[in-house]
Design a protein around this motif. Sequence first.
Motif, PDB file in Angstrom:
ATOM      1  N   VAL A 193       0.848  -1.136   0.051  1.00  0.00           N
ATOM      2  CA  VAL A 193       0.049   0.006   0.052  1.00  0.00           C
ATOM      3  C   VAL A 193       0.864   1.230  -0.072  1.00  0.00           C
ATOM      4  N   LEU A 194       0.736   1.975  -0.856  1.00  0.00           N
ATOM      5  CA  LEU A 194       1.547   3.408  -1.072  1.00  0.00           C
ATOM      6  C   LEU A 194       1.044   4.496  -0.430  1.00  0.00           C
ATOM      7  N   ARG A 195      -0.355   4.504  -0.442  1.00  0.00           N
ATOM      8  CA  ARG A 195      -0.931   5.541   0.353  1.00  0.00           C
ATOM      9  C   ARG A 195      -2.505   5.125   0.384  1.00  0.00           C
ATOM     10  N   GLY A 196      -3.303   5.824   1.266  1.00  0.00           N
ATOM     11  CA  GLY A 196      -4.653   5.360   1.306  1.00  0.00           C
ATOM     12  C   GLY A 196      -5.651   6.550   2.088  1.00  0.00           C
ATOM     13  N   HIS A 197      -6.695   6.650   1.991  1.00  0.00           N
ATOM     14  CA  HIS A 197      -7.720   7.473   2.564  1.00  0.00           C
ATOM     15  C   HIS A 197      -8.918   6.498   2.874  1.00  0.00           C
ATOM     16  N   VAL A 198      -9.366   6.950   4.519  1.00  0.00           N
ATOM     17  CA  VAL A 198     -10.504   6.267   5.023  1.00  0.00           C
ATOM     18  C   VAL A 198     -11.576   7.026   5.229  1.00  0.00           C
ATOM     19  N   ILE A 222      -1.690   7.398   5.566  1.00  0.00           N
ATOM     20  CA  ILE A 222      -3.052   7.152   5.617  1.00  0.00           C
ATOM     21  C   ILE A 222      -3.786   8.565   6.117  1.00  0.00           C
ATOM     22  N   SER A 223      -4.943   8.831   5.345  1.00  0.00           N
ATOM     23  CA  SER A 223      -5.493   9.945   5.809  1.00  0.00           C
ATOM     24  C   SER A 223      -7.009   9.585   6.353  1.00  0.00           C
ATOM     25  N   GLY A 224      -7.688  10.466   6.832  1.00  0.00           N
ATOM     26  CA  GLY A 224      -9.066   9.940   7.366  1.00  0.00           C
ATOM     27  C   GLY A 224      -9.909  11.224   7.628  1.00  0.00           C
TER      28      GLY A 224
END
Length: 481
Positions: A307-312, A364-366
């Motif tokens: 996983v390189l980046r993500g948003h929840v 990871i942002s959220g």
Amino acid sequence: MTVNDDSFTNWMHREEIAESMIPIIGKLHRERDVTVLLHSRSLVNKSVVSILKTHRFARQIAGAELSVTETMPFLRALTTLDLGPSQIDLGMLATMYKADERGLSVEEFTAEAVAGATGANKIERREPRDVVLYGFGRIGRLVARLLIEKAGSGNGLRLRAIVVRGGGPRDIVKRASLLRRDSIHGQFQGTITVDEDSSTIVANGNAIKVIYADDPSHVDYTEYGVRDAILIDNTGKWRDREGLSKHLRPGIEKVVLTAPGKGDVPNIVHGVNHDTVKPDEQILSCASCTTNAIVPPLKAMDDEYGVLRGHVETVHSFTNDQNLLDNYHKSERRGRSAPLNMVITETGAASAVAKALPELKAKISGSSIRVPVPDVSIAILNLQLAREATREEVHDYLREVSLTSPLKRQIDFITAPDAVSSDFIGSRHASIVDAGALKVDGDNAILYLWYDNEFGYSCQVVRVVQHVSGVEYPTYPATAV
């Protein structure tokens, strides 16, 4: 005979088998401290219909219905073995036996698959470990239900006391009533009586002392016969080590917080980093319900695809922290009526990922939106992967993770095309992958993860407490790593 007659005859036959399973499962649990599972779902204290439904649900994740006619021979085989305390998954036994080509009998295969829990290999039954609940709100009462449910064998965890602030007249009666009946989770499975004179609630034979205190420093738990206990703080009032250390009073050995910990307090998500807890650690946190929902599938995806980046984005049910009607609140938007609005709010889940999963280097942002439902939330996890994949590949991978991986108690999987939030009330998993909503386009994957933010989270809390107390028994057949 008509098709309808055939179906009904088959149903009655399976009912008869399920009925005969109940005393065997109960005896194994009471006498040997063995919990019988079916694809990670406990069959202890379940009704005939519940056992049949659990078998039928296997088709949602395994692709084919599992019949009691297939699992009953394995259950009978268990009764012939010298079993020690353990959890044994009939679903896994049946699945692995089908794939085994050595021609072994069910009895031979079962004995081999659970050898780690038999004879000289079996572990000794441990003395019950005292547990104290500090606070008795939504999570506290559900944790209490789980602890009482798991006390059936007389071993493991034993809820000894509940600490609350002093209330008005008949305070203990009102608190017992809230434990007995719940508008979301239904009635308590068992009997509850109250002894006001001794300030005791007796639930399914478990005597639970209700202690009234306004501050942790006012309690000496040894006065109530509590020894070496694990205290579960459900108030969230103290979140750092200094504040939580106030609970380390006579009779208390460890403190577990049911909210994200601050500072150097370890944030533990069972199934992901529970094995990093040091034996001498006295204070730890179970993080948040959302952290528990996203970290296991995030780890699973990172392990396989990177996983390189993500948003929840969390669409979360409203909580007691919000107001029923518009009123003053320290938070800007949470003061607005919870049952009448969607409310944008903050979530600490994304930042908590780094504590629970430090090896994940992706950013990871959220964010979160509270919505007018009383329970069950959904996390939409949007991930940029390190390699491209197809929807079918990710679909099959996550289904297999839910069945056979070390995360199978945390991650569930559902293919029902008409599933909605209320269908997941009472789920014991940290999150449930909605297969129908899964989206994959090259290196982008979007996972829709349902979770019962009350009950599923409470199950994760109890798993952490079992682990740090030393009463978390191994599961067989052993999960492939």
